[in-house]
Design a protein around this motif. Structure first.
Motif, PDB file in Angstrom:
ATOM      1  N   ASN A  85      34.106  73.797 -30.608  1.00  0.00           N
ATOM      2  CA  ASN A  85      33.886  73.912 -29.164  1.00  0.00           C
ATOM      3  C   ASN A  85      34.257  75.293 -28.637  1.00  0.00           C
ATOM      4  O   ASN A  85      34.421  75.469 -27.429  1.00  0.00           O
ATOM      5  CB  ASN A  85      34.694  72.838 -28.432  1.00  0.00           C
ATOM      6  N   GLY A  86      34.407  76.264 -29.529  1.00  0.00           N
ATOM      7  CA  GLY A  86      34.819  77.599 -29.111  1.00  0.00           C
ATOM      8  C   GLY A  86      33.747  78.348 -28.341  1.00  0.00           C
ATOM      9  O   GLY A  86      32.561  78.014 -28.396  1.00  0.00           O
ATOM     10  N   MET A  87      34.185  79.366 -27.596  1.00  0.00           N
ATOM     11  CA  MET A  87      33.217  80.192 -26.886  1.00  0.00           C
ATOM     12  C   MET A  87      32.379  80.958 -27.896  1.00  0.00           C
ATOM     13  O   MET A  87      32.851  81.333 -28.974  1.00  0.00           O
ATOM     14  CB  MET A  87      33.929  81.150 -25.924  1.00  0.00           C
ATOM     15  N   ARG A  88      31.128  81.176 -27.558  1.00  0.00           N
ATOM     16  CA  ARG A  88      30.181  81.786 -28.488  1.00  0.00           C
ATOM     17  C   ARG A  88      30.032  83.271 -28.167  1.00  0.00           C
ATOM     18  O   ARG A  88      29.677  83.642 -27.045  1.00  0.00           O
ATOM     19  CB  ARG A  88      28.837  81.055 -28.423  1.00  0.00           C
ATOM     20  N   SER A 113      34.985  89.931 -36.044  1.00  0.00           N
ATOM     21  CA  SER A 113      34.384  88.631 -36.370  1.00  0.00           C
ATOM     22  C   SER A 113      35.466  87.705 -36.910  1.00  0.00           C
ATOM     23  O   SER A 113      35.560  86.529 -36.526  1.00  0.00           O
ATOM     24  CB  SER A 113      33.272  88.798 -37.409  1.00  0.00           C
ATOM     25  N   LYS A 114      36.294  88.232 -37.787  1.00  0.00           N
ATOM     26  CA  LYS A 114      37.387  87.458 -38.375  1.00  0.00           C
ATOM     27  C   LYS A 114      38.452  87.138 -37.331  1.00  0.00           C
ATOM     28  O   LYS A 114      38.884  85.988 -37.192  1.00  0.00           O
ATOM     29  CB  LYS A 114      37.993  88.232 -39.543  1.00  0.00           C
ATOM     30  N   LEU A 115      38.884  88.159 -36.571  1.00  0.00           N
ATOM     31  CA  LEU A 115      39.960  87.953 -35.604  1.00  0.00           C
ATOM     32  C   LEU A 115      39.556  86.946 -34.526  1.00  0.00           C
ATOM     33  O   LEU A 115      40.336  86.048 -34.177  1.00  0.00           O
ATOM     34  CB  LEU A 115      40.338  89.293 -34.976  1.00  0.00           C
ATOM     35  N   LEU A 116      38.354  87.093 -33.991  1.00  0.00           N
ATOM     36  CA  LEU A 116      37.912  86.191 -32.926  1.00  0.00           C
ATOM     37  C   LEU A 116      37.729  84.766 -33.433  1.00  0.00           C
ATOM     38  O   LEU A 116      37.993  83.799 -32.716  1.00  0.00           O
ATOM     39  CB  LEU A 116      36.630  86.709 -32.299  1.00  0.00           C
ATOM     40  N   THR A 117      37.266  84.623 -34.674  1.00  0.00           N
ATOM     41  CA  THR A 117      37.173  83.284 -35.262  1.00  0.00           C
ATOM     42  C   THR A 117      38.560  82.662 -35.386  1.00  0.00           C
ATOM     43  O   THR A 117      38.749  81.479 -35.086  1.00  0.00           O
ATOM     44  CB  THR A 117      36.489  83.343 -36.642  1.00  0.00           C
ATOM     45  N   GLU A 118      39.525  83.450 -35.812  1.00  0.00           N
ATOM     46  CA  GLU A 118      40.902  82.955 -35.913  1.00  0.00           C
ATOM     47  C   GLU A 118      41.463  82.564 -34.553  1.00  0.00           C
ATOM     48  O   GLU A 118      42.378  81.744 -34.468  1.00  0.00           O
ATOM     49  CB  GLU A 118      41.791  84.022 -36.553  1.00  0.00           C
ATOM     50  N   HIS A 119      40.909  83.147 -33.487  1.00  0.00           N
ATOM     51  CA  HIS A 119      41.349  82.826 -32.131  1.00  0.00           C
ATOM     52  C   HIS A 119      40.438  81.792 -31.462  1.00  0.00           C
ATOM     53  O   HIS A 119      40.454  81.657 -30.240  1.00  0.00           O
ATOM     54  CB  HIS A 119      41.440  84.094 -31.290  1.00  0.00           C
ATOM     55  N   GLY A 120      39.658  81.077 -32.265  1.00  0.00           N
ATOM     56  CA  GLY A 120      38.933  79.925 -31.751  1.00  0.00           C
ATOM     57  C   GLY A 120      37.522  80.167 -31.276  1.00  0.00           C
ATOM     58  O   GLY A 120      36.902  79.254 -30.717  1.00  0.00           O
ATOM     59  N   ALA A 121      36.970  81.349 -31.506  1.00  0.00           N
ATOM     60  CA  ALA A 121      35.598  81.628 -31.076  1.00  0.00           C
ATOM     61  C   ALA A 121      34.604  81.327 -32.190  1.00  0.00           C
ATOM     62  O   ALA A 121      34.968  81.251 -33.366  1.00  0.00           O
ATOM     63  CB  ALA A 121      35.471  83.079 -30.633  1.00  0.00           C
ATOM     64  N   ILE A 122      33.358  81.160 -31.811  1.00  0.00           N
ATOM     65  CA  ILE A 122      32.249  81.042 -32.758  1.00  0.00           C
ATOM     66  C   ILE A 122      31.492  82.359 -32.688  1.00  0.00           C
ATOM     67  O   ILE A 122      30.926  82.701 -31.640  1.00  0.00           O
ATOM     68  CB  ILE A 122      31.335  79.864 -32.405  1.00  0.00           C
ATOM     69  N   VAL A 123      31.509  83.127 -33.761  1.00  0.00           N
ATOM     70  CA  VAL A 123      31.085  84.526 -33.718  1.00  0.00           C
ATOM     71  C   VAL A 123      29.821  84.755 -34.538  1.00  0.00           C
ATOM     72  O   VAL A 123      29.703  84.297 -35.664  1.00  0.00           O
ATOM     73  CB  VAL A 123      32.210  85.452 -34.224  1.00  0.00           C
ATOM     74  N   ALA A 158      37.555  86.661 -22.948  1.00  0.00           N
ATOM     75  CA  ALA A 158      37.555  85.288 -22.427  1.00  0.00           C
ATOM     76  C   ALA A 158      37.138  85.269 -20.963  1.00  0.00           C
ATOM     77  O   ALA A 158      36.329  84.418 -20.543  1.00  0.00           O
ATOM     78  CB  ALA A 158      38.935  84.669 -22.605  1.00  0.00           C
ATOM     79  N   TRP A 159      37.666  86.199 -20.184  1.00  0.00           N
ATOM     80  CA  TRP A 159      37.321  86.268 -18.760  1.00  0.00           C
ATOM     81  C   TRP A 159      35.827  86.511 -18.574  1.00  0.00           C
ATOM     82  O   TRP A 159      35.183  85.863 -17.737  1.00  0.00           O
ATOM     83  CB  TRP A 159      38.135  87.373 -18.090  1.00  0.00           C
ATOM     84  N   ALA A 160      35.272  87.436 -19.339  1.00  0.00           N
ATOM     85  CA  ALA A 160      33.844  87.742 -19.209  1.00  0.00           C
ATOM     86  C   ALA A 160      32.978  86.533 -19.519  1.00  0.00           C
ATOM     87  O   ALA A 160      31.872  86.398 -18.982  1.00  0.00           O
ATOM     88  CB  ALA A 160      33.465  88.909 -20.125  1.00  0.00           C
ATOM     89  N   GLY A 161      33.470  85.648 -20.382  1.00  0.00           N
ATOM     90  CA  GLY A 161      32.735  84.442 -20.737  1.00  0.00           C
ATOM     91  C   GLY A 161      33.010  83.264 -19.840  1.00  0.00           C
ATOM     92  O   GLY A 161      32.658  82.127 -20.176  1.00  0.00           O
ATOM     93  N   HIS A 162      33.643  83.498 -18.678  1.00  0.00           N
ATOM     94  CA  HIS A 162      33.964  82.432 -17.723  1.00  0.00           C
ATOM     95  C   HIS A 162      34.873  81.366 -18.343  1.00  0.00           C
ATOM     96  O   HIS A 162      34.790  80.182 -17.993  1.00  0.00           O
ATOM     97  CB  HIS A 162      32.690  81.771 -17.172  1.00  0.00           C
ATOM     98  N   LYS A 163      35.730  81.787 -19.258  1.00  0.00           N
ATOM     99  CA  LYS A 163      36.690  80.883 -19.883  1.00  0.00           C
ATOM    100  C   LYS A 163      38.080  81.184 -19.339  1.00  0.00           C
ATOM    101  O   LYS A 163      38.319  82.266 -18.788  1.00  0.00           O
ATOM    102  CB  LYS A 163      36.677  81.048 -21.407  1.00  0.00           C
ATOM    103  N   PRO A 164      39.037  80.245 -19.492  1.00  0.00           N
ATOM    104  CA  PRO A 164      40.412  80.565 -19.100  1.00  0.00           C
ATOM    105  C   PRO A 164      40.861  81.850 -19.786  1.00  0.00           C
ATOM    106  O   PRO A 164      40.633  82.048 -20.980  1.00  0.00           O
ATOM    107  CB  PRO A 164      41.203  79.348 -19.583  1.00  0.00           C
TER     108      PRO A 164
END
Length: 290
Positions: free
Chosen positions: A40-43, A68-78, A262-268
């Motif tokens: 359910n991560g931000m894309r 790509s690796k860091l953002l995936t580790e932080h819950g994103a779908i990259v 996260a802010w740019a993606g309208h996420k918390p």
């Protein structure tokens, strides 16, 4: 002899039960997602470019690999590539991160795809010289500010001293006034109605290329909220440093970037920073005592 053998094989295949034949048919089922990815991560789509400049500078391909690796580790779908996202790529993307020299040189197809993406509320994050191109007035309508290619509007490598002008903004949480060795830009074209929200500025350091612009106070970190005609509210976050690739590993910079994305993606705003991965579905057995 060989023709008889081949005929026998074909006949046997034709007379085999349908279930037996289907076992060798290619599967159309999708591979299972790795257990530690956040479904359910931000894309995020990372638009990177080919390496340029000296060693350790403008390392766009390394950013694609590392983040790509860091953002995936932080819950994103990259997803990402060394080229811009296609309309199909953008269809389910929350944020496009651009770290590519002169990315504002857009073909008609790229411009149309990016315009449609921002009109539907897609987020943009522009890093370093991504906002440089032939038409800064247009690109400023997407990210709040841009600079024209071919003009002397850069310091080259120099100490860049940040002055955080909005420490209350959650993106800047924990961000202090500090100096890093990088490159600053001036002679910017800015968006109006609305304009940018400045998070940090720098006084342009005195380098040969800065000339009379020495001491001029110019925004280097900002956010931009706007709505293109007929579209949905969109957000852009800009950090104009990144000339020296090592600065992406600076703790304050990295936390700021995660919050800005996260802010740019309208996420918390803390959703990437605070993400905790799920525990393994199949824990490793305890090591046998020695």
């Amino acid at each position: 002899m060989h023709r008889l053998c081949a005929a026998a094989v074909l006949a046997a295949a034709a007379s085999a039960p349908s279930g037996a034949r289907s076992q060798s048919a290619p599967s159309t089922a999708q591979a299972p997602r790795p257990w530690d990815q956040n479904q359910n991560g931000m894309r995020i789509y990372i638009w990177a470019g080919l390496k340029s400049h000296w060693a350790g500078q403008h390392d766009y391909p390394q950013f694609l690999a590392d983040w790509s690796k860091l953002l995936t580790e932080h819950g994103a779908i990259v997803d990402g590539a060394l080229h811009s996202a296609s309309p199909a790529d953008l269809e389910h993307t929350d944020v496009v991160i651009i770290y590519k020299g002169d990315a504002a040189y857009l073909s008609d197809e790229q411009r149309a795809a990016l315009q449609h993406y921002v009109q539907r509320g897609g987020g943009l994050v522009s890093l370093h010289d991504s906002l440089c191109g032939p038409d800064p007035a247009y690109f400023a309508t997407l990210v709040g500010g841009a600079k024209k290619h071919g003009e002397v509007n850069y310091t080259l490598g120099a100490p860049v001293a940040y002055n955080v002008v909005d420490s209350a903004d959650p993106i800047m949480k924990g961000m202090s006034n500090f100096t890093l060795y990088d490159e600053a830009f001036y002679n910017m074209t800015w968006a109006h109605d609305p304009g940018i929200h400045v998070l940090a500025t720098t006084a342009i350091p005195g380098t040969p290329s800065a000339g009379a612009h020495k001491g001029e106070v110019v925004p280097q970190i900002w956010t931009y909220e706007h709505t293109l005609a007929g579209g949905q509210p969109a957000r852009a976050f800009v950090w104009m440093q990144g000339h020296e690739y090592a600065n992406f590993a600076n703790y304050q910079i990295q936390q700021m970037l995660l919050r800005g994305i996260a802010w740019a993606g309208h996420k918390p705003v803390d959703s990437l920073v605070d993400y905790v991965p799920p525990p393994p579905e199949h824990p490793q057995p305890a090591a046998a005592p020695r």
